[in-house]
Each structure stands twice: as C-alpha cells, then as structure tokens.
Design a protein around this motif. Structure first.
Motif, short mmCIF file in Angstrom:
data_model
loop_
_atom_site.label_atom_id
_atom_site.label_comp_id
_atom_site.label_asym_id
_atom_site.label_seq_id
_atom_site.Cartn_x
_atom_site.Cartn_y
_atom_site.Cartn_z
N GLU A 162 0.82 -1.21 0.00
CA GLU A 162 0.00 0.00 0.00
C GLU A 162 0.85 1.26 0.00
OE1 GLU A 162 -3.94 -0.40 2.32
OE2 GLU A 162 -2.54 -1.66 3.44
N ASN A 163 2.15 1.11 0.21
CA ASN A 163 3.07 2.25 0.13
C ASN A 163 3.33 2.58 -1.33
OD1 ASN A 163 3.58 2.45 3.02
ND2 ASN A 163 4.73 0.54 2.79
N ILE A 164 3.60 3.85 -1.60
CA ILE A 164 3.77 4.31 -2.98
C ILE A 164 5.09 5.07 -3.12
CG2 ILE A 164 2.79 5.69 -4.85
CD1 ILE A 164 1.02 3.33 -4.04
N PHE A 165 5.84 4.75 -4.19
CA PHE A 165 7.05 5.50 -4.55
C PHE A 165 6.88 5.97 -5.99
CE2 PHE A 165 11.09 5.92 -6.65
CZ PHE A 165 11.84 6.68 -5.77
N ILE A 166 6.94 7.29 -6.21
CA ILE A 166 6.75 7.85 -7.55
C ILE A 166 8.00 8.59 -7.97
CG2 ILE A 166 5.38 9.40 -8.98
CD1 ILE A 166 3.08 9.02 -6.97
N LEU B 271 6.06 -5.99 4.31
CA LEU B 271 6.42 -4.65 3.85
C LEU B 271 6.62 -4.63 2.34
CD1 LEU B 271 8.99 -3.78 6.66
CD2 LEU B 271 6.59 -3.13 6.53
N GLY B 272 6.53 -3.45 1.78
CA GLY B 272 6.76 -3.30 0.35
C GLY B 272 6.32 -1.94 -0.13
N PHE B 273 6.45 -1.69 -1.41
CA PHE B 273 5.97 -0.45 -2.01
C PHE B 273 5.70 -0.67 -3.49
CE2 PHE B 273 10.60 -0.30 -2.38
CZ PHE B 273 10.80 0.08 -3.71
N ARG B 274 4.78 0.12 -4.01
CA ARG B 274 4.47 0.12 -5.44
C ARG B 274 5.22 1.29 -6.08
NH1 ARG B 274 -1.96 -1.15 -6.29
NH2 ARG B 274 -2.14 -2.86 -4.79
N ALA B 275 6.04 1.02 -7.06
CA ALA B 275 6.80 2.07 -7.74
C ALA B 275 6.08 2.50 -9.02
CB ALA B 275 8.20 1.58 -8.06
N TYR B 276 6.13 3.79 -9.30
CA TYR B 276 5.52 4.36 -10.50
C TYR B 276 6.47 5.39 -11.11
CZ TYR B 276 1.11 2.41 -8.79
OH TYR B 276 0.13 1.56 -8.34
N LYS B 277 6.29 5.63 -12.41
CA LYS B 277 6.99 6.71 -13.08
C LYS B 277 5.97 7.54 -13.86
CE LYS B 277 11.43 4.33 -13.55
NZ LYS B 277 12.52 3.92 -14.48
N ILE B 278 6.24 8.84 -13.95
CA ILE B 278 5.31 9.70 -14.67
C ILE B 278 5.54 9.56 -16.17
CG2 ILE B 278 6.77 11.77 -14.65
CD1 ILE B 278 4.08 13.28 -13.92
N GLN B 279 4.45 9.59 -16.91
CA GLN B 279 4.53 9.38 -18.36
C GLN B 279 3.39 10.13 -19.04
OE1 GLN B 279 5.29 5.31 -20.06
NE2 GLN B 279 3.32 5.64 -21.05
N VAL B 280 3.57 10.42 -20.32
CA VAL B 280 2.48 11.05 -21.07
C VAL B 280 1.29 10.09 -21.10
CG1 VAL B 280 3.95 12.48 -22.51
CG2 VAL B 280 3.43 10.15 -23.23
N SER B 281 0.10 10.66 -21.23
CA SER B 281 -1.12 9.86 -21.21
C SER B 281 -1.14 8.84 -22.35
CB SER B 281 -2.34 10.78 -21.33
OG SER B 281 -3.53 10.03 -21.46
N ASN B 282 -1.79 7.71 -22.09
CA ASN B 282 -2.03 6.73 -23.14
C ASN B 282 -3.12 7.20 -24.11
OD1 ASN B 282 -0.43 4.23 -22.34
ND2 ASN B 282 -1.49 4.69 -20.44
N PHE B 283 -3.92 8.19 -23.66
CA PHE B 283 -5.07 8.63 -24.43
C PHE B 283 -4.78 9.92 -25.18
CE2 PHE B 283 -6.81 5.96 -21.14
CZ PHE B 283 -7.78 5.24 -21.80
N LYS B 284 -5.31 10.01 -26.37
CA LYS B 284 -5.25 11.26 -27.13
C LYS B 284 -6.14 12.30 -26.44
CE LYS B 284 -4.70 8.66 -31.44
NZ LYS B 284 -5.36 8.23 -32.70
N GLN B 285 -5.69 13.55 -26.47
CA GLN B 285 -6.44 14.62 -25.84
C GLN B 285 -7.16 15.45 -26.90
OE1 GLN B 285 -6.61 14.66 -22.43
NE2 GLN B 285 -5.45 12.75 -22.74
N TRP B 286 -8.44 15.67 -26.68
CA TRP B 286 -9.27 16.39 -27.65
C TRP B 286 -8.91 17.87 -27.68
CZ3 TRP B 286 -12.72 14.74 -31.22
CH2 TRP B 286 -13.56 15.70 -31.81
N LYS B 287 -8.65 18.38 -28.87
CA LYS B 287 -8.39 19.81 -29.06
C LYS B 287 -9.73 20.53 -29.17
CE LYS B 287 -3.98 19.63 -31.57
NZ LYS B 287 -3.34 19.96 -32.88
N SER B 288 -10.01 21.41 -28.22
CA SER B 288 -11.29 22.12 -28.25
C SER B 288 -11.22 23.41 -29.06
CB SER B 288 -11.75 22.45 -26.82
OG SER B 288 -10.74 23.18 -26.14
N GLU B 289 -10.00 23.95 -29.24
CA GLU B 289 -9.85 25.20 -29.99
C GLU B 289 -9.63 24.91 -31.47
OE1 GLU B 289 -7.66 24.37 -27.57
OE2 GLU B 289 -8.60 25.36 -25.86
N ILE B 290 -10.68 24.43 -32.14
CA ILE B 290 -10.59 24.12 -33.56
C ILE B 290 -11.68 24.91 -34.30
CG2 ILE B 290 -10.88 22.35 -35.32
CD1 ILE B 290 -9.72 20.34 -33.41
N SER B 291 -11.27 25.70 -35.28
CA SER B 291 -12.24 26.48 -36.05
C SER B 291 -12.34 25.98 -37.49
CB SER B 291 -11.85 27.96 -36.06
OG SER B 291 -10.52 28.11 -36.56
#
Length: 660
Positions: free
Chosen positions: A89-93, A524-544
């Motif tokens: 349940e411990n977290i290391f990022i 004892l233990g910990f879950r390790a994570y690393k930051i990364q760009v999203s797996n999902f495409k992000q919708w562009k709202s400013e499109i004319s």
C-alpha cells in the motif's frame, strides 16, 4: 474520454469555486463570481485595501497560473522496481514533483494526514527544476525539450540547474518554485491534516510568509528549532540549527476534535530495563531498590536521554515514581491535620494548602500508598507520580539531535557516502508519532534519500501501526564521478528507492548486521511508478477549421496513442483519473472464453482487451457499481447496436456503463 472519467487532472480553480459557491451562493450570478455581490454582502471593511500587507515577488503571477494548469500525464507501474507490488500500500513515484502533484489531485484530494518535506534550502548550490511548464501535449513537450528517456517518461532532466546567488531574482525563483507545490500539497491534506517543512536561514523568513499566505496565518502551529551540533569551521558564528515549520490544514478542526500532541519520553526503555534488573536483585526492599536506581542515573553520561527522567528515582510496589506537588493549585487550599505514619505527628502543611478539600479523600489516598512521606513530620508530604502514567509529554519546540548521526546510519545502510546531509529518521519519526494515528497516510514530495519512508516504517514497528507512505522524488542526476554515481545510482530517485528497499530487507531479516532492525511482523513493500504522457489522445477544443475537426474525429476512432504492451498500465491511468488511489485493490480475471477484465476496489470492472457475451454475463453476476470499457472494442457492422444493448442491459441491472 467520455463518461465520468476525465483525461485531465483535477481543475483546481473549478474545485475552489464550487467550494465557495457552496458556502456563499449569493456571490455568484449566472455561474460567474460577482465581485459587486461579494462587496455588498461582506462590506468594504472585509475587503483588502490596495495597500494591504502581502508577500510579493517577481513572477508571483506566473506562479499562481501554474496552480491552475491541468495535466493529462499519468503514472505507470514499475513492477520490476517495486517490492510486493500486488499487496503493498506504500507508494514511490519517480518524476517531477509539481507534475506528480497535479496527477494526484483527483485521487488523493483530502486524503493525506501528514506531509513532511525537506525542499532545497536555496543556499546557492541547490539544483531544482525551473521554470515550471508542463501544460502541453506530448508532441509539444518533445519539440520543446528535444528529448524523453527511452521509455517516454517525462523526467525533465534537462531543466535541473542551480539557482545561483548571482541571479538577480534569486529569492523570487525559489518562491516561484515552492508556491504552486505547497498550494497543490494543501489540497491533498485532510481537514485534520498537517504539514512540516524543513528550512534554514536562507529562506526561512520568506517561507514563513508564503505558508501564512497559502495555509493561513491562523493555521500556524509552531516553528521548531533543531540544534544539530557545533560547526567549528565558521568565520563568525557556528550556525548549528535549522527550522521545521508546522501548519495545520484547519487548526479549528484540530481544536474541534480536541486533538493533543504528545510524544513518548526518550530513554524510557533503558530505564524500565534497568528497573527490572534492580527489582530482581532487591525484590521488596524498596529502599535498596531506590538507592540502586539513583546510583544508575548518577553514572549515566549527560547525553543519555534517560538522564532527563532521573527525577523518577523512587521505587515502591507499583513501580518507579517521583514525589510530586500535593498542594492546592493557585493557593488558598484547605488546612487540616495529616499525621506522619511513623512519628504520628501532624506533617507540615504546604503553603498553598492541601490538594484535596475533603480530609477523607486524603486519607483514602494515603491508605492506597500513593502519598510519599519524608523522614519525619517536618517535611511536606508529596503525591507519588508514576513514570508508567507519565510516559508522554508535550513536544518541545527546541530540540537537539546530532546531525552527523543520520549520515553515519545511512552510510552503514547503503555501504557508502552517497547522499549529503540526509534528514534524521528519528526526528521525522517523532513528528509522525505526534501528528498521526496508526492507519494514516504520510507524504513526502521532496523525498531525497527516503528518510520519511524509513521513519514511517520505524514508527509502525514501534507501535504496531499500519501507516502508509507516499514518496515523490525527482530523477535529479547524481554528479558524474561522485561516489553515488560510481556505485550505480544515476539519479537521486535511484538512491532513494535503494534506501527504502534496504530498510525493508533489514526489517524482514530482523537485522542487517550493522544496525538494529527488529523483525517486522508486517509484509512490507511499495508500489513504484513513473510519470509518463497519457495513453489517451487529448481532444483539441480550440478548432475552427472544418477539415481539422474532421481529421480529429477520424483520429479519435482510436482513442489511444498506441495500445500498451501491458493493459495494466492503461488500467492504472484509468484508476488514477477515476479518483481512486494507487493502492486500490485490483484483480485480473478471465471469462470462460478467456477474455480478460479487471475488478477494481470491488466496485468497478474494466474491459481493456476484449469483449464477449460471457463478459457481459460475468459483469451482471458480479454487479459492480460501474463497468468501464474501451469503445473501440465494439467492432463490426453492428457495433453501435451492440454497444447500446450492453448499456441498456447493464443499466437495467443498476450498473453504470462508461465508454472510453
């Protein structure tokens, strides 16, 4: 993303406006904040004047805008770098901490009991990241920095640089770095949560004003002074102290809950151990036992913490005690006869009168052998105050702890001098002891060498607690040629993770051969994570442009940039953006026709790799609160019809259907 899962981090501005709207709905008109209404309701005397007192610095406006930025970044599991990932349940990022704080806003909002940080002190030699700029799409990030590491993690290594004192905005740069981080950190605290921040004289005055602004001066608890030992290389004054500033999220909440902070007195274990030896030797000869205990205290060095308790030097059948005041508080107490048990003559009366107004009550306490009498009646009797009843005390705002000791212990643990000036795990353990309960979450987003995690595990061992830690450490490179670099620690994050790992191993083994580690009964233990760009495409709202819109619609037939090799990575992003914590229990299952799916927290089911009629049957049988599925898993000519049927069938069974 559709449904309730937002691909971006929590909108902090919108959250605060919602909170304000709940308290003062009259401040809003057509959904917008109406300053005229604010002035009308509160009056001019409640509004700050143009010349009001505040902390100001070059770049403060930009720092405030950093707070409002949202991110689509995610955290990906690093199972190979974890210990007992499935049960921990411990977290290391590992990642840039401002960006990580943004990603945690939705999942950890109001869930952290205590934050401790040891940020850069801004001595002129500190390296930290600036400027902060992460609100961008993946391709924009790559274009600006020209790099990611091999796994695509947003490490931002190229922006680590020293904030030199020659910089004309030396203090401003530091304040701009700290301000958004402290603001976002405050969001993560529970209403009864607290933050401790270590600092020295370089930025202490500015940090105090900044914390007053972000947390509110009314929530200031104390500024502790840590004396760490004399330095003989100083030109004028041996500055041997630093500070720990403490603020509550809401001091009024702590008062409403009647919270009191107490820490166990130091040296008690050695006192009790010696007392057991004395009792075995002298048995019921309490006079001899008292003499032996006093002699033991006398021979202790002044530096021994047990020496502070040397007034607890008398022994009777109940244990160790000291003769305490028996007089009426404030004076004016009753005056009646109390006979000495040996001379049978009236004892001297305390100048403020007896503590008990009723003589019968005094006789009851005497019969219970809780009154200490002197050799004869000329001595004022005392109440017996037992050490076992007084083990805890109010923490002192000034304390001594040798700053060299933690460096020595870390050297023993890691096998070399790899980290300069680590914080003392016993000091942080004391903070954890006074400010947390046994199941609380403790966070450190300037984790350094991992001292906070060490302290959490120490405290759990001490009182049998199950506190969890959440560490965030930036991948700041170690200097080439340094001992840490030569030992294989390429970043401070590597070193931090290694320290936490070695502490866990030492607890599991009972002792690492060099330091005292009592074997832990917990897994004892910990879950390790690393930051990364999203797996999902992000919708562009400013499109004319119509063509660009059509192009985007075509691209979003596939919502993912690319399908991860392990769908567990995708699952963790969805968990994070659904507002669930990283420690949420997950279980991978398969249908009878081998279609995999995940059960999350006993309330959600995620389908990320495939669907089938058997999956629908399993979902209906389990009856989760919500079923989340990738839209492109519905294929074929009748995809839309199948999707609609699934939605209707699940909703008829009380199961919310969310499409991604």
């Amino acid at each position: 993303m559709n449904g309730e899962i937002d691909g971006l981090s929590l909108d902090v501005k919108a959250e605060k406006l919602d909170q304000l709207k709940e308290i003062f709905p009259e401040f809003f008109s057509e959904g917008k904040l109406d300053f005229a209404a604010v002035k009308e309701v509160l009056g001019d005397d409640q509004l700050a004047s143009p010349g009001h007192f505040e902390l100001s610095w070059a770049g403060k406006g930009d720092a405030r805008r950093e707070i409002q930025k949202r991110t689509s970044a995610t955290l990906v599991p690093d199972k190979a770098g974890s210990i007992n990932f499935d049960t921990a349940e411990n977290i290391f990022i590992e990642g840039e901490n401002l960006e990580v704080l943004r990603t945690l806003q939705r999942s950890y909002f109001g869930k952290v009991k205590m934050i401790y940080i040891d940020p850069p002190y801004n001595t002129g030699n500190d390296s930290f990241i600036y400027p902060d700029d992460f609100a961008e799409r993946k391709e924009e990030y790559l274009k600006r920095t020209g790099q990611t590491n091999g796994d695509g993690y947003l490490n931002k290594l190229d922006l680590f640089r020293k904030n030199s004192k020659e910089n004309g905005q030396y203090h401003s740069v530091w304040l701009s770095m700290m301000s958004p981080r402290l603001y976002l950190a405050r969001n993560l605290l529970r209403q009864d949560g607290v933050i401790f921040v270590s600092i020295d004289d370089n930025e202490q005055p500015n940090l105090k004003l900044l914390l007053d602004e972000i947390f509110g001066a009314e929530n200031f608890i104390a500024q502790m002074v840590w004396s760490a030992g004399r330095k003989n290389d100083s030109t004028f004054i041996s500055v041997s102290h630093e500070y720990i500033l403490c603020y509550a999220k809401s001091l009024s909440t702590l008062k409403e809950k009647s919270v009191t902070w107490r820490k166990r007195k130091e040296g008690l274990d050695s006192i009790y151990k010696q007392f057991e030896k004395i009792r075995k030797t002298h048995k019921t000869d309490y006079e001899a036992a008292t003499a032996a205990l006093k002699e033991w205290y006398k021979n202790l060095p002044d530096s021994d913490p047990a020496k502070r308790q040397s007034h607890y030097s008398w022994v009777d059948e109940r244990g160790i005690y000291f003769p305490d005041n028996i007089s009426w508080p404030g004076g004016g107490g009753p005056d009646y006869e109390v006979l000495h048990p040996k001379t049978k003559k009236p004892c001297a009366v305390p100048s403020r009168g007896w503590i008990y107004s009723d003589p019968a009550k005094m006789q009851e306490v005497i019969r219970d052998n809780r009154v200490h009498f002197g050799p004869d009646e000329t001595y004022v009797p005392c109440l017996k105050s037992y050490l076992a009843d007084r083990e805890y005390e109010v923490p002192y705002s000034v304390f001594y702890q040798d700053g060299r000791a933690s460096t020595k212990r870390l050297r023993q643990l890691l096998g070399g001098d790899y980290f300069d000036h680590p914080k003392d795990e016993y000091v942080i353990q004391d903070l954890i002891e006074i400010a947390t309960d046994k199941d609380d979450l403790v966070m450190d987003f300037f984790a350094g060498s991992g001292t906070t995690a060490h302290a959490v595990m120490n405290m759990n061992r001490k009182d049998g607690g199950n506190r969890k830690f959440l560490l965030v450490q930036m991948p700041e490179p170690t200097e080439e040629g340094s001992a840490a670099f030569k030992a294989g620690y390429k970043t401070i994050a590597d070193l931090c993770k290694a320290r936490v790992t070695k502490v866990i191993e030492a607890f599991e083994n009972g002792n690492n051969g060099k330091m005292d580690f009592a074997k832990s009964e917990q897994k004892l233990g910990f879950r390790a994570y690393k930051i990364q760009v999203s797996n999902f495409k992000q919708w562009k709202s400013e499109i004319s442009d119509k063509d660009e819109l059509l192009k985007q619609l075509e691209e979003f037939k596939e919502p993912l940039f690319k399908r991860p090799d392990d769908s567990f990575d995708l699952l963790n992003e969805l968990i994070l953006k659904s507002g669930l914590t990283l420690a949420t229990k997950t279980e991978r299952r398969e249908t009878s026709d081998e279609v995999p799916y995940y059960i999350v927290g006993d309330e959600l089911i995620y389908a990320l790799e495939g669907i089938s009629p058997e999956l629908l049957k399993d979902v209906e049988a389990i009856k989760p609160r919500r079923f989340v599925v990738l839209g492109n898993l519905f294929t074929g000519e009748k995809a839309d019809e199948t999707m609609t049927n699934w939605r209707l069938q699940l909703e008829e069974n009380g199961i919310e259907f969310t499409l991604i």
